[in-house]
Design a protein around this motif. Sequence first.
Motif, mmCIF file in Angstrom:
data_model
loop_
_atom_site.group_PDB
_atom_site.id
_atom_site.type_symbol
_atom_site.label_atom_id
_atom_site.label_comp_id
_atom_site.label_asym_id
_atom_site.label_seq_id
_atom_site.Cartn_x
_atom_site.Cartn_y
_atom_site.Cartn_z
ATOM 1 N N ALA A 132 0.835 -1.206 0.000
ATOM 2 C CA ALA A 132 0.000 0.000 0.000
ATOM 3 C C ALA A 132 0.868 1.253 0.000
ATOM 4 N N ALA A 133 1.959 1.210 0.759
ATOM 5 C CA ALA A 133 2.857 2.361 0.821
ATOM 6 C C ALA A 133 3.522 2.598 -0.533
ATOM 7 N N ARG A 134 3.901 1.523 -1.227
ATOM 8 C CA ARG A 134 4.532 1.667 -2.533
ATOM 9 C C ARG A 134 3.544 2.265 -3.545
ATOM 10 N N THR A 135 2.288 1.812 -3.504
ATOM 11 C CA THR A 135 1.265 2.366 -4.396
ATOM 12 C C THR A 135 1.081 3.861 -4.146
ATOM 13 N N ARG A 136 1.054 4.229 -2.876
ATOM 14 C CA ARG A 136 0.922 5.644 -2.519
ATOM 15 C C ARG A 136 2.145 6.439 -2.995
ATOM 16 N N ALA A 137 3.336 5.847 -2.894
ATOM 17 C CA ALA A 137 4.555 6.525 -3.341
ATOM 18 C C ALA A 137 4.509 6.801 -4.838
ATOM 19 N N ILE A 138 4.049 5.819 -5.619
ATOM 20 C CA ILE A 138 3.953 6.002 -7.067
ATOM 21 C C ILE A 138 2.939 7.101 -7.399
ATOM 22 N N ASP A 139 1.817 7.116 -6.688
ATOM 23 C CA ASP A 139 0.804 8.156 -6.900
ATOM 24 C C ASP A 139 1.379 9.548 -6.607
ATOM 25 N N LEU A 140 2.171 9.646 -5.550
ATOM 26 C CA LEU A 140 2.758 10.934 -5.181
ATOM 27 C C LEU A 140 3.772 11.402 -6.220
ATOM 28 N N LEU A 141 4.600 10.489 -6.713
ATOM 29 C CA LEU A 141 5.571 10.863 -7.741
ATOM 30 C C LEU A 141 4.867 11.330 -9.010
ATOM 31 N N GLU A 142 3.750 10.695 -9.337
ATOM 32 C CA GLU A 142 2.970 11.146 -10.487
ATOM 33 C C GLU A 142 2.367 12.516 -10.230
ATOM 34 N N ALA A 143 1.902 12.753 -9.000
ATOM 35 C CA ALA A 143 1.264 14.028 -8.658
ATOM 36 C C ALA A 143 2.236 15.202 -8.753
ATOM 37 N N VAL A 144 3.518 14.961 -8.463
ATOM 38 C CA VAL A 144 4.498 16.051 -8.539
ATOM 39 C C VAL A 144 5.172 16.131 -9.906
ATOM 40 N N GLY A 145 4.669 15.363 -10.872
ATOM 41 C CA GLY A 145 5.088 15.541 -12.250
ATOM 42 C C GLY A 145 6.315 14.782 -12.687
ATOM 43 N N LEU A 146 6.717 13.730 -11.962
ATOM 44 C CA LEU A 146 7.864 12.933 -12.400
ATOM 45 C C LEU A 146 7.423 11.938 -13.473
ATOM 46 N N PRO A 147 8.141 11.855 -14.575
ATOM 47 C CA PRO A 147 7.767 10.903 -15.629
ATOM 48 C C PRO A 147 8.055 9.462 -15.202
ATOM 49 N N ASN A 148 7.280 8.534 -15.723
ATOM 50 C CA ASN A 148 7.450 7.102 -15.456
ATOM 51 C C ASN A 148 7.573 6.804 -13.955
ATOM 52 N N PRO A 149 6.601 7.222 -13.150
ATOM 53 C CA PRO A 149 6.735 7.066 -11.698
ATOM 54 C C PRO A 149 6.851 5.621 -11.253
ATOM 55 N N ASP A 150 6.238 4.685 -11.978
ATOM 56 C CA ASP A 150 6.331 3.283 -11.582
ATOM 57 C C ASP A 150 7.742 2.742 -11.745
#
Length: 543
Positions: A132-150
Motif C-alpha cells: 500500500a505504501a509503494r502504491t501511494r509513493a507512485i501516486d505521489l511521484l505522479e502528482a508532482v510531475g515525475l515521468p514514469n513514476p512506476d
Amino acid sequence: MSANVLSVRDLRVSIGPREIVHGIDFDVADGQTLGIVGESGSGKTMSVLAATGLIDAPGARVSGSSILLPASGSDAGDTELVGASERTLRRVHGDRIGFVFQDPSTSLNPFLTIGRQITESLEVHRRLTGKAARTRAIDLLEAVGLPNPDERVDAYPHQFSGGQRQRAMIAIALACDPALLIADEPTTALDVTTQAQILELVRDLQRERGTAVVWISHDLGVIGQVADDVLVLREGAALEQRPAGDLYADPQHDYTRELLRARPRIVAGAGPAAPAASAPLLEVQGLDVSFTISTPTGHRSIHAVDDVSFTLDRGTTLALVGESGSGKSTIAGALTGLVTPRAGTATLAGSDVLRASRRDRRRIAMVFQDPFASLDPRRSVGDAIAEPLRVHRLVPGGGRGREKRVAELLDLVGLPGAFATRFPHELSGGQRQRISIARALALEPELIILDEATASLDVSVQAHVLELLRRLQREQDLTYLFIAHDLAIVQEMSHAVVVLKEGKAVEAASSAELFANPREEYTRRLLDAVPPEVPRAARTREG
C-alpha cells in the motif's frame, strides 16, 4: 475566519552570546500561505527551524512560543514546539508537519531509493503495509510531475536531475497529508514550467485538504503567486507583515521597496546590447550523450543530449534554457570532461575541448548549480579558492601571494576577506554560491559555464552578482555559457539563446528575437510559465 495551525510569539534564537532572531510573531491559518522573504542571512530559515523544533546547533538557545494547534474536529491538544521533547518532535515531524528544504542533494539519503524514502514515513505514521505504501509513493511521484513514476520509484537520488530531486522531496513531504507544510526555497532549482506545476500543486493541496503553508523564498515573483500574507525579515527582525496584494502595491518599508525593485522581470526590448562582430570562441557540432540506467525490468538507455550544435562568440553570453532533464547540465558536463559524449565535437578557439589536457581544461571554468555539494566541507573558504591557484601555479609569491589573491577574489564577489577562514556549513546558500564564483574566477578562464549560478541567491545579491559578471565580461572579455531556468535573468544576461527540450535544440536565436517573437510552441510555453508581476492575491481580488 480560518483557524490557525501554527501560532508563533516572541520567537528568539541565540547562537552563543549573539541573538540572531529578535522576537518574531506570526500565525499560519488553515488553507493559507505565509510567505517569508528577505536576503540571505536575514533569519528566514533559522526562524522557521526554531519554530518547528529543528534547531540542533551547539550553543543554540530558542525562547518564546510556537504552538502547533490541532485540526478542526480533532480531540488532540495544543503542542508546544519550543522546548519539546525528541519524542514529541518525532511524532509531529513527517506527520502533521512536512518539510521541503532548499537543497535536495543534502536532504535525500543517497543510499535509499526515492520510493523507500517516501514509504518510510507512511509505514511509521500511517501504518501502511509495504504494498500500500509503494502504491501511494507512485501516486505521489505522479502528482508532482515525475515521468514514469512506476519505474522512478526504484531509482536513487543521483539518477535524478536537480529539479527532479526537488519534486521527489515534495512527494516525501506530502506523503502523510500534513496539516502544515514548510517549504524552504522549494522551487529554487526548478525550471519555470515545473515551478508553475509545483505552485499549482500546493494550491490544489490547500483547496482539497486545507493545508497551511509557510513558504520561504528570496524570489518575490514566486512569493507573489503563492502567498496570502507576506512577512519581510532583515537581520533577524520582522519589518512588515501584510496581505500580499497590499504589500506589493504599497510597501511600507524602504527595505521592502528595495527588494521589489531588485526582482528581475521580462521587459520588451530589454537585454544586453548586441556586441560588435567577433570570432567564435566555442563551436559545438553534433554533440550526443547517452546514459544507461537500471530499472526493475532491466537496463534502459536515456538519450540526454541528441545531436546538439551551437556557436558561442568571444566576449558574449549564450544561454541554454529548458525544463529539468532537457540536457543543459549534461552539455556543460561534456565540455568540462565530467561526461563522455558518444559523438560530436567541441572546440575552444580551435582546440579540441573533449580531449583536452588538464592544463588546457582550466581555460573553461564552471560554477555548479549546487554550491554545498561542489565545495569540500572539510576545507575553509580560503583553501577552496586557493586550490586552483596552487594546482595551476597561477600566482607568484607562494602562500602569501595566494592569500592576497584570495582576498581580491572574495572582494570581487562582495564578501569580506575574513570569510577566508570560514567553512561552507557556516555560510548561507547565497554566500556559498558566491564562493563558487570566486573559485571559478581564480582560474582566469576564457570561458565560464554558469550552471544556475544565481538560482540560490536572493534578489538583491543576485542583482549584484549579475552586474559583477557583466562588468567582468566587459573588462576581461570573458565569454559565458549561461544555464538558467529564470527567463527574466536569461533576457538580462544573454546575447543569444538555445532552447532545449528532451535533449534536442528546438530553437536558437538572438535574445532580442527570441523574447520578442518566439517561433516554437515550446518556447512560448516556457515564457507563459514565468510568474506575472502582479501578485495572485491582487488578481483574485480584482477578479
